[in-house]
Scaffold this motif. Structure first.
Motif, short mmCIF file in Angstrom:
data_model
loop_
_atom_site.label_atom_id
_atom_site.label_comp_id
_atom_site.label_asym_id
_atom_site.label_seq_id
_atom_site.Cartn_x
_atom_site.Cartn_y
_atom_site.Cartn_z
N VAL A 1 0.84 -1.20 0.00
CA VAL A 1 0.00 0.00 0.00
C VAL A 1 0.87 1.25 0.00
N LEU A 2 1.89 1.27 0.85
CA LEU A 2 2.75 2.45 0.97
C LEU A 2 3.40 2.82 -0.36
N ASP A 3 3.81 1.83 -1.13
CA ASP A 3 4.46 2.10 -2.41
C ASP A 3 3.53 2.78 -3.41
N HIS A 4 2.23 2.72 -3.16
CA HIS A 4 1.26 3.36 -4.06
C HIS A 4 0.78 4.73 -3.57
N VAL A 5 0.86 4.96 -2.27
CA VAL A 5 0.34 6.23 -1.75
C VAL A 5 1.44 7.23 -1.42
N PHE A 6 2.69 6.78 -1.42
CA PHE A 6 3.82 7.68 -1.18
C PHE A 6 4.82 7.60 -2.33
N LYS B 1 -4.09 8.01 -3.14
CA LYS B 1 -4.29 8.47 -1.78
C LYS B 1 -5.25 7.52 -1.07
N LEU B 2 -5.10 7.42 0.24
CA LEU B 2 -5.96 6.55 1.04
C LEU B 2 -7.33 7.20 1.21
N THR B 3 -8.38 6.47 0.81
CA THR B 3 -9.73 7.04 0.93
C THR B 3 -10.64 6.21 1.83
N SER B 4 -10.25 4.98 2.16
CA SER B 4 -11.07 4.17 3.06
C SER B 4 -10.22 3.06 3.66
#
Length: 538
Positions: A63-68, A215-218
């Protein structure tokens, strides 16, 4: 190594990254404008932590590799390229890097990303109070190790924001793969006011701010994580997906059936009993994965306080049978720690180092008896093998349990825990023997061998060896490439002599991916990357 890595990943990209996806020609035959650009993948379990400073596992990292995004990111071929930085200047001695932050680099809340965000984020990782298990990856930076160990001030750390757009990083010694290192999530920036306004900022979409393509939405804990396209991302034009949903379905049979009924678009770690029937499918992918599946021994817990007993438990496992008849995903039996795939001046690191032991049931029985005599035991203390909940881990553990009964005459117990609980349990040392996998964040022996450093928070075995630590330390500053690899071979030999762990196999990842998608990237040391992914048909 970098030359090899570039070539290898290019081959991987051509041969695997786009394999099985709809061809460019097929995608061009019709417009994708009316297709919902959404994908549903299976993370299998709850990400333990989405704070870049605290995450230590591949699920959180996915997840982190996609949102940062860090100063560097990866291109489609897996090569490090500038990301949030628009320029970098390196001093003649290779020890000072001066980065310029992109003018259009923006947080998901619309505010600009600054050099101070990187300085704050990195020094936060190193702050002893943060408790980052991956802080040691920053020890290449001047003063970083001393500060992290409470022996120096934060002002001694060689990371300085000269102004809003200029970040200067001073290293202890030149590091040829520094650009590659900076692509890992530990080096992502974080926004100081967000972090300091809420201790739980990274646990909810309401307080989460990031700078990546999504970005994290849920976040419905223990159920699903949803990320959506970040319209504030500087390179948003290459991002085709509007939404990525990470489901958390742990049972292999269940998530396989969900893929078959189109509830999931991508699954990994296929149930072992379906691999043979899926191997000829266009949806099937089998990719190298630079890591090792192992069982850790807690050297402070009987009976694994005894080196001969640890070796006995290692020699009694039939790895060929496990990989061919149980896991079935093309894994390589492991007789050392570092996997194949690192090209050195003399050849592949693993091939040069060779195997450190052979399976031998009779020798295992002999060593077990000798170890028990040394300890004065008439019978072996009860042994429990702990693993994190997964159908595939269970099958492997049951096969190993049977091998110990047959080859050693020892009946061990099995126990399992959910991933987050399991990480806490093993971190606290509440185990005798426990499953673990270690994936190299870089394709280099040092990031594999780092795991068993005496002061590594990831080393949960309580094994400490000063000779091993010193050899790794020497290798990290050695500028002669061949001498560096020689030191790493020596370190691995020390590790394999004491055996605080039982290597089982070197990974291969298995995937099923819907043919409705193209341009999904399958790295050798990360889970699938979706930055460029696109849905081309319903």
């Amino acid at each position: 190594m970098k030359k090899w890595l570039s070539g290898f990943l290019l081959v991987l990209a051509v041969g695997l990254v786009l394999a099985g996806c709809k061809s460019e020609g097929a995608a061009d035959q019709g417009s994708t404008e009316d297709i919902d650009q959404e994908i549903v993948v299976n993370a299998m379990s709850e990400p333990p932590d989405l704070d870049p400073a605290l995450a230590t596992d591949t699920t959180s990292g996915w997840v982190l590799d996609h949102v940062f995004e860090g100063l560097y990111t990866k291109d489609k071929e897996g090569n490090p390229v500038l990301g949030t930085a628009s320029d970098v200047q390196v001093s003649e001695d290779g020890k000072t890097y001066t980065f310029t932050i992109r003018d259009d680099a923006t947080w998901s809340d619309g505010s600009p990303v600054t050099a101070q965000d990187f300085e704050y984020g990195w020094k936060r990782v190193l702050n002893p109070d943060t408790g980052s298990s991956f802080a040691f990856y920053m020890y290449y930076i001047k003063g970083a190790e001393a500060y992290n160990k409470g022996e120096a001030s934060v002002d001694d750390v060689g990371v300085t924001a000269k102004d809003e757009k200029t970040l200067v990083v001073d290293l202890e010694a030149p590091l040829g793969y520094f650009d590659e290192l900076l692509t890992m999530w530990t080096f992502y920036p974080v926004k100081q006011d967000v972090v300091e306004s809420d201790a739980n900022w990274s646990a909810s979409e309401d307080t989460y701010v990031s700078n990546g393509p999504f970005k994290l939405t849920s976040w419905e804990h223990d159920s699903q994580v949803v990320i959506e396209k970040n319209e504030e991302y500087w390179d948003k034009g290459v991002v085709k997906l509007d939404k990525v949903t990470y489901e958390m379905v742990n049972d292999a049979t269940t998530y396989y059936q969900m893929f078959k009924t189109n509830e999931l678009d991508l699954i990994q770690t296929l149930p072992t009993d379906v691999i043979d029937q899926e191997k000829d499918s266009e949806e099937y992918k089998e990719t190298p994965y630079f890591g090792t599946y192992m069982y850790m021994f807690n050297v402070d817990k009987e009976p694994f306080t005894n080196a001969k007993i640890r070796r006995a438990f290692t020699l009694a496992v039939d790895r060929t049978s496990l990989t061919e008849n149980v896991s079935k995903a093309g894994e390589t039996p492991a007789y050392a720690f570092v996997p194949e795939g690192v090209e050195t001046p003399e050849g592949d690191f693993r091939e040069i180092g060779g195997a450190y032991f052979e399976e031998d049931a009779e020798k295992a029985k002999q060593l077990l008896q000798e170890g028990m005599e040394e300890e004065g035991w008439d019978e072996l203390p009860e042994v429990t093998l702990l693993y994190n909940t997964s159908e595939n881990h269970k099958k492997i553990a049951e096969a190993v349990q049977e091998m110990y009964s047959k080859n050693l005459g020892v009946d061990i117990k099995l126990s399992n825990q959910e991933w987050k609980t399991y990480l806490d349990t093993t971190e606290q040392g509440n185990f005798q023997m426990a499953r673990m996998g270690w994936i190299g964040v870089l394709v280099d022996p040092v990031v594999i061998l780092d795991y068993y450093l005496g002061d590594s928070p990831n080393n949960r075995t309580n094994w400490v060896n000063e000779e091993y630590d010193e050899l790794i330390a020497q290798a990290k500053v050695e500028q002669d490439e061949q001498k560096r690899y020689d030191l790493l071979h020596q370190a691995e030999e020390v590790l394999m002599e004491d055996l605080p762990f039982n290597p089982i196999y070197h990974y291969t990842n298995t995937y099923l991916t819907s043919q409705n998608f193209k341009d999904i990237v399958y790295p050798v040391n990360r889970y699938p990357y979706l930055k460029w992914a696109q849905k081309v048909s319903e």
